[in-house]
Scaffold this active site. Structure first.
Site, PDB file in Angstrom:
ATOM      1  N   THR A  52       0.830  -1.208   0.000  1.00 53.97           N
ATOM      2  CA  THR A  52       0.000   0.000   0.000  1.00 53.97           C
ATOM      3  C   THR A  52       0.866   1.261   0.000  1.00 53.97           C
ATOM      4  OG1 THR A  52      -1.683  -1.195   1.233  1.00 53.97           O
ATOM      5  CG2 THR A  52      -1.868   1.186   1.225  1.00 53.97           C
ATOM      6  N   ARG A 101      -1.771   4.790   7.734  1.00 58.15           N
ATOM      7  CA  ARG A 101      -2.064   3.386   8.015  1.00 58.15           C
ATOM      8  C   ARG A 101      -1.792   3.161   9.496  1.00 58.15           C
ATOM      9  NH1 ARG A 101      -2.930  -1.288   4.666  1.00 58.15           N
ATOM     10  NH2 ARG A 101      -2.190  -3.124   5.742  1.00 58.15           N
TER      11      ARG A 101
END
Ligand SMILES: [Zn+2]
Lengths: 302, 155
Positions: A52, A101
């Protein structure tokens, strides 16, 4: 969408989906555009997620943005016990947008409430990962030509898979018929089924994979993890029942495409990879364009 | 108001000004005290519990002198005392009497059931949307998990 944080798939309206996916399509045609040269993107990875992070940072770099941040919490002030609030307020001073995140659920929503700049959620624990969902939608629209009225099968761990939860929720905007294939102990939770029921859409539940394949336009495969089972014997029983082999695609519709959020373990055999219906590697690449679209829209550049 | 009724209410409203919370299930009295933060205010408070009630079995009652609450705070006690009655008294007279109602939103008092929720790790006030008032299902604004009636506990 300017200055609006993106935390949860439920924050996105049906119109927003179209705006994001249309712009992503333009970036796919021309991914290198120096439109974010005057912007700083903070990339805060409180837990590592190479896939990601690389996708987001590649998206930002190709648009000319500068990137600041950290790749896991152990190398940052977080380790010294700084609260999330303090970290986010500090970072707000240095960046125009925060990509974040974090291992705890709800952390991104909270960050968006204390940050003075918009926050893009790149995954908060097991809760939400909206950019994964958008790249899935992008892939579906691209391969099917539409998002409306499709038959979509979800296979594997439907209980804990957050990508499944987000995508099911998003698809309820598009009159989807859902085919849910999973072991009994890993069925889609009622908290997600609630969105299907609210829109009065059809869903069918199966424990066998074979019979579903000829019916659907999209086959969304997921991994079944051993640690989800309290009884290892139960895992042994189901682990090979949700494996897609190339021969199983023989009777599938010509427009069928196989998606998978990756990484895969054994749930799709390698002989599927060369089948033109396998789309999972291209699917991951689409993440860059979708993330470019989100950065540009949220910063108000497009 | 009939004379007899008035006399009955006077008995309940033996405070000059303040709020009476009646028809609390006996086992929830101390939770109500904590939800309303009554253990942290200087006001005179009378608490009765395990009182006989013809209608409701064992009940509790709390009288708080010189204190008037926001409706949204009072409604939070519907989580543990769904049939509680709120009586507001001014000058020994009942000026307001209503049953509590389960509110649409609940702030601060309830803990999220999800151990991995950020509100259980940092000092963050919780926020819930009540998605089912009958069965009490609370949707966490942060982690988006649902806390059900049987799992409700207080911060
Ligand atoms: Zn929560």
């Amino acid at each position: 969408m300017k200055n609006k944080s993106l935390i949860s798939i439920t924050d996105i309206t049906k119109e927003d989906y179209k705006t994001i996916l249309d712009l992503a399509e333009k970036f796919e045609k021309k991914p290198k555009q120096k439109i974010l040269e005057n912007y700083v993107v903070a990339s805060l990875f409180f837990e590592p997620s190479t896939r990601t992070r690389l996708s987001f940072e590649s998206a930002a770099s190709q648009l000319g943005a500068k990137i600041v941040g950290f790749t896991d919490a152990s190398s940052s002030s977080v380790k010294k016990g700084e609260t999330l609030k303090d970290t986010i307020m500090m970072v707000s001073n240095y960046a125009d947008i925060i990509v974040m995140r974090h291992p705890k659920e709800g952390s991104s929503r909270y960050a968006s409430e204390v940050a003075s700049v918009p926050v893009l959620n790149a995954g908060d624990g097991a809760n939400q990962h909206p950019t994964q969902c958008l790249l899935d939608l992008y892939s579906i629209r691209k391969t099917q030509g539409t998002l409306d009225n499709l038959h979509v099968a979800f296979v594997g761990d439907l209980k804990y898979g957050r990508t499944v939860h987000s995508l099911v929720t998003a698809l309820t905007n598009f009159n989807t018929t859902f085919h849910l294939v999973s072991p009994v102990e890993l069925k889609l939770p009622s908290s997600v089924k609630r969105y299907i029921k609210e829109k009065n859409l059809d869903y069918f539940q199966y424990t066998e994979l074979d019979e579903v394949i000829p019916k659907v336009d999209i086959l969304y495969m997921t991994r079944i993890q051993q640690e989800r089972f309290s009884d290892p014997f139960e895992y042994e029983k189901v682990k090979n029942s949700y494996v897609l082999k190339n021969s199983m695609l023989d009777d599938s519709k010509p427009n069928l495409r196989v998606l998978h959020p990756l990484p895969r373990v054994n749930e799709i055999t390698e002989d599927v990879d060369s089948n033109p219906k396998a789309y999972y590697f291209t699917q991951a690449l689409n993440g860059v364009y979708v993330r470019q679209a989100l950065l540009a829209l949220t910063l108000g550049v497009k | 108001m009939a004379k007899q009724e008035k006399r009955k209410e006077l008995k309940v409203s033996a405070i000059e000004n303040g709020t009476v919370i009646d028809h609390i299930p006996a086992e929830s009295v101390f939770q109500v005290i904590s939800i309303l933060g009554l253990d942290r205010i200087p006001n005179q408070i009378m608490v009765g519990t395990n009182l006989e009630s013809k209608k409701y079995g064992k009940k509790g009652i709390i009288k708080v002198s010189k204190k008037f609450f926001e409706k949204e705070d009072l409604n939070k006690i519907a989580l543990v005392a769904p049939i509680a009655t709120i009586i507001v008294i001014k000058d020994f007279t009942v000026v307001y009497k209503e049953k509590v109602e389960v509110p649409d939103f609940i702030d601060k008092v309830v803990k999220c059931i999800n151990p991995n929720c950020i509100t259980n790790h940092e000092n963050i006030p919780t926020k819930f949307t009540v998605i089912d008032k009958e069965d009490l299902k609370l949707h966490c604004h942060y982690c988006e998990k649902i806390t059900k009636k049987e799992n409700i506990s207080f911060k």
